[in-house]
Design a protein around this motif. Structure first.
Motif, PDB file in Angstrom:
ATOM      1  N   SER A   5       0.850  -1.182   0.000  1.00 33.98           N
ATOM      2  CA  SER A   5       0.000   0.000   0.000  1.00 33.98           C
ATOM      3  C   SER A   5       0.890   1.237   0.000  1.00 33.98           C
ATOM      4  CB  SER A   5      -0.891  -0.035   1.238  1.00 33.98           C
ATOM      5  OG  SER A   5      -1.727   1.078   1.245  1.00 33.98           O
ATOM      6  N   PHE A   6       0.533   2.199  -0.837  1.00 31.35           N
ATOM      7  CA  PHE A   6       1.319   3.428  -0.891  1.00 31.35           C
ATOM      8  C   PHE A   6       0.791   4.441   0.122  1.00 31.35           C
ATOM      9  CE2 PHE A   6       1.983   2.110  -5.436  1.00 31.35           C
ATOM     10  CZ  PHE A   6       3.337   1.863  -5.301  1.00 31.35           C
ATOM     11  N   SER A   7       1.696   5.075   0.826  1.00 35.34           N
ATOM     12  CA  SER A   7       1.330   6.181   1.706  1.00 35.34           C
ATOM     13  C   SER A   7       2.570   7.058   1.837  1.00 35.34           C
ATOM     14  CB  SER A   7       0.912   5.658   3.085  1.00 35.34           C
ATOM     15  OG  SER A   7       2.023   5.049   3.713  1.00 35.34           O
ATOM     16  N   ALA A   8       2.399   8.238   2.418  1.00 30.24           N
ATOM     17  CA  ALA A   8       3.553   9.108   2.625  1.00 30.24           C
ATOM     18  C   ALA A   8       4.594   8.396   3.482  1.00 30.24           C
ATOM     19  CB  ALA A   8       3.106  10.407   3.286  1.00 30.24           C
ATOM     20  N   LEU A   9       4.107   7.665   4.510  1.00 31.10           N
ATOM     21  CA  LEU A   9       5.041   6.962   5.402  1.00 31.10           C
ATOM     22  C   LEU A   9       5.821   5.881   4.658  1.00 31.10           C
ATOM     23  CD1 LEU A   9       3.340   6.333   8.855  1.00 31.10           C
ATOM     24  CD2 LEU A   9       5.487   7.524   8.345  1.00 31.10           C
ATOM     25  N   SER A  10       5.100   5.120   3.773  1.00 34.72           N
ATOM     26  CA  SER A  10       5.791   4.037   3.070  1.00 34.72           C
ATOM     27  C   SER A  10       6.813   4.609   2.099  1.00 34.72           C
ATOM     28  CB  SER A  10       4.789   3.118   2.361  1.00 34.72           C
ATOM     29  OG  SER A  10       4.308   3.703   1.174  1.00 34.72           O
ATOM     30  N   LEU A  11       6.506   5.763   1.491  1.00 41.53           N
ATOM     31  CA  LEU A  11       7.469   6.382   0.570  1.00 41.53           C
ATOM     32  C   LEU A  11       8.719   6.818   1.325  1.00 41.53           C
ATOM     33  CD1 LEU A  11       5.171   8.554  -1.733  1.00 41.53           C
ATOM     34  CD2 LEU A  11       6.292   6.403  -2.287  1.00 41.53           C
ATOM     35  N   ILE A  12       8.499   7.439   2.489  1.00 43.45           N
ATOM     36  CA  ILE A  12       9.660   7.894   3.279  1.00 43.45           C
ATOM     37  C   ILE A  12      10.490   6.687   3.724  1.00 43.45           C
ATOM     38  CG2 ILE A  12      10.309   8.962   5.475  1.00 43.45           C
ATOM     39  CD1 ILE A  12       7.749  10.739   5.097  1.00 43.45           C
ATOM     40  N   TRP A  13       9.792   5.652   4.191  1.00 45.07           N
ATOM     41  CA  TRP A  13      10.489   4.452   4.680  1.00 45.07           C
ATOM     42  C   TRP A  13      11.314   3.805   3.570  1.00 45.07           C
ATOM     43  CZ3 TRP A  13      12.601   2.060   8.400  1.00 45.07           C
ATOM     44  CH2 TRP A  13      12.865   0.686   8.319  1.00 45.07           C
ATOM     45  N   ARG A  14      10.711   3.650   2.383  1.00 50.03           N
ATOM     46  CA  ARG A  14      11.446   3.039   1.277  1.00 50.03           C
ATOM     47  C   ARG A  14      12.594   3.939   0.831  1.00 50.03           C
ATOM     48  NH1 ARG A  14      10.343  -2.220   1.466  1.00 50.03           N
ATOM     49  NH2 ARG A  14       8.115  -2.486   1.729  1.00 50.03           N
ATOM     50  N   GLY A  15      12.368   5.238   0.887  1.00 49.89           N
ATOM     51  CA  GLY A  15      13.427   6.162   0.494  1.00 49.89           C
ATOM     52  C   GLY A  15      14.622   6.041   1.421  1.00 49.89           C
ATOM     53  N   ARG A  20      14.904  -0.347  -1.678  1.00 48.99           N
ATOM     54  CA  ARG A  20      14.885  -1.791  -1.864  1.00 48.99           C
ATOM     55  C   ARG A  20      13.533  -2.302  -1.372  1.00 48.99           C
ATOM     56  NH1 ARG A  20      20.819  -2.394   0.638  1.00 48.99           N
ATOM     57  NH2 ARG A  20      19.644  -1.300   2.233  1.00 48.99           N
ATOM     58  N   GLY A  21      13.096  -3.392  -1.972  1.00 48.28           N
ATOM     59  CA  GLY A  21      11.882  -4.026  -1.465  1.00 48.28           C
ATOM     60  C   GLY A  21      10.598  -3.552  -2.107  1.00 48.28           C
TER      61      GLY A  21
END
Lengths: 418, 91
Positions: A5-15, A20-21
């Motif tokens: 699921s995309f969210s602002a938090l997931s974008l920051i975390w992946r960044g 990766r992942g």
């Protein structure tokens, strides 16, 4: 299957974790031997129809066949303008249905389609234009579609680069503004629908060209493709400029002609253009993408063609108008131009309907303005395929209207004359 | 821009011409005898050919005359031009 699921938090975390992942956004399955329904054409309209079939009608054993790559046709070639200020009741209902779906599409798909309701302003240059525009404004408001009349100074205030001096060949005498209109990111629309449909089990099969349609007395039985024969009793064709070719395989003739339509972009510049501006009379439409390019739409060529390219003089004609309306763009260089093939009906309204062949459905005839309708068109097309009867919104958009004389003649009411 | 071979004037740029759509559509001699389906076929239904297409052109800003052409709609190459009333040549 689970999807990220995309969210602002997931974008920051992946960044922060070096990107990766990230999962693939959709599978690349081999075609199965048989499906409950097949959509031909992996543009926004086709992918959207597959999504709504799976989401709202419980059909998950379905496939989208695309001869190239998804979103590589007109979905990726248009100027991404979204509006619903059409004159006639039937059109207003269809396009406003679509606009309402645009407003929540990013949330529904969990994919940022970058819908930006920045306002679409349509200019009037003659007394006739002013009268027609005001008639549009009133007709739209009767249908619950927002549209308002602006005097030249108000138009300039809304769009500062606009030249409202009276010393040009076609001075601006006013404008009709639909504030809910705007733009979206075209690729993201295809990708968002593909990802959401895939998550519901839809097979998206690229590089798979339909070469024949098999029938028996009761209707469609299978499609012959470059990746083998695939059985299905329900086939929805959403193939834009190639619709005549596909339907011809089933012996169905349509009131369509395919023309090249071109667009072009300038070199990227800093944000200067806050809205979408269109002019019917002198043929121009322009907006600025988030990358900074000015996105400009030209007209159709004079002759039918499947070449996906058009003549240069069609583009320069539009640039003449742009340079007069926006003198500060005169020194800009144009970066790229390209063409797509659009299928045009005699009344310039689409066909979303059953065909004379049982089990064969068609969504075509969007001509020069199909992108804005993507969610609404896909939604009612899925309904038509699932229930074997049209949704009330697309019920007027039949093939038979040309026989019965119930045309929806937006040709006389189009935003830009093509 | 296409160079179009007018059978009367030779090759001229596309902007001198207007496109007249599918060729060899014959207006019914007795339109009143047609039913709605046949009338719709005449008025609106088109082959929209992908490939060799017989079509009408008019050299509107030249000699002003109508003629027919065979053009490949996948390349825009003109294969043949011929006068109105003539049968299309073998492409």
């Amino acid at each position: 299957m689970s999807k990220q699921s995309f969210s602002a938090l997931s974008l920051i975390w992946r960044g922060l974790s070096r990107h990766r992942g990230w999962q693939k956004q959709w599978r690349k399955p081999e075609p199965r031997a048989s499906y409950d329904a097949i959509i031909v054409g992996g543009g926004g309209h086709g992918l959207g129809a597959a999504y709504y079939l799976a989401k709202e009608h419980g059909l998950t054993n379905i496939a989208v066949l695309e001869k190239g790559w998804i979103g590589g046709g007109n979905t990726g070639r248009n100027t991404t303008i979204i509006r619903s200020n059409y004159l006639f009741n039937e059109s207003a209902a269809l396009y406003d249905h679509s606009l309402k779906l645009w407003e929540s599409l990013a949330q529904v798909l969990n994919y940022n389609v970058m819908f930006s309701p920045r306002g679409v302003m349509m200019l009037a240059h003659t007394v006739h234009d002013v009268q027609v525009s005001k008639r549009h404004v009133h007709a739209n408001r009767c249908n619950g579609v927002d549209n308002e009349w602006l005097e030249p100074a108000q138009a300039k205030e809304f769009c500062p680069p606009l030249n409202i001096e009276d010393n040009i060949r076609y001075p601006v005498l006013g404008a009709a503004l639909q504030r809910r209109g705007g733009t979206a990111r075209h690729d993201a629309v295809a990708w968002g629908y593909a990802r959401a449909a895939d998550a519901l089990g839809v097979d998206i099969i690229e590089n798979c060209e339909v070469t024949g349609i098999r029938r028996d007395a009761s209707g469609v039985t299978a499609l012959e493709t470059t990746r083998g024969v695939i059985q299905s009793r329900k086939v929805g064709v959403s193939a834009a400029g190639h619709t005549s070719v596909i339907l011809g395989m089933a012996g169905v003739k349509l009131p369509l002609e395919s023309f090249p339509l071109q667009a072009l972009v300038s070199e990227p510049i800093k944000p200067i253009f806050p809205c979408v501006v269109m002019s019917n009379t002198i043929h121009a439409y322009i907006s600025q993408s988030d990358k900074g390019e000015l996105v400009i739409g030209a007209g159709t060529d004079a002759y039918t063609s499947y070449t996906q390219r058009g003549a240069l003089h069609i583009n320069t004609h539009t640039l003449d108008a742009i340079c007069e309306l926006f003198p500060n763009f005169r020194r800009l260089r144009m970066l790229r131009n390209w063409g797509g093939i659009v299928d045009v009906t005699p009344d310039r309204s689409p066909i979303i309907a059953k065909t004379p062949v049982p089990g064969l459905y068609v969504n075509c005839g969007w001509g020069t303005g199909g992108f804005k309708a993507t969610p609404g068109s896909a939604h009612v097309f899925a309904w038509t395929i699932a229930r074997d009867e049209p949704h009330p919104i697309n019920a007027p958009f039949t093939i038979e209207r040309f026989r019965d004389g119930t045309l929806i003649d937006e040709a006389a009411a189009a935003a830009v004359a093509h | 821009m296409l160079l179009i071979p007018c059978p009367y004037c030779g090759e001229r740029p596309e902007i001198e011409f207007t496109h007249g759509g599918q060729a060899h559509l014959v207006r019914p001699v007795q339109p009143a005898d047609l039913d709605d389906e046949q009338w719709a076929q005449f008025l609106y239904m088109r082959t929209n050919t992908k490939g060799v297409h017989a079509e009408r052109w008019r050299h509107a800003r030249g000699c002003g005359r109508f003629f027919n052409a065979l053009r490949d709609t996948t390349t825009d190459h003109f294969l043949a031009v011929y006068k109105s009333g003539e049968a299309p040549p073998a492409a």
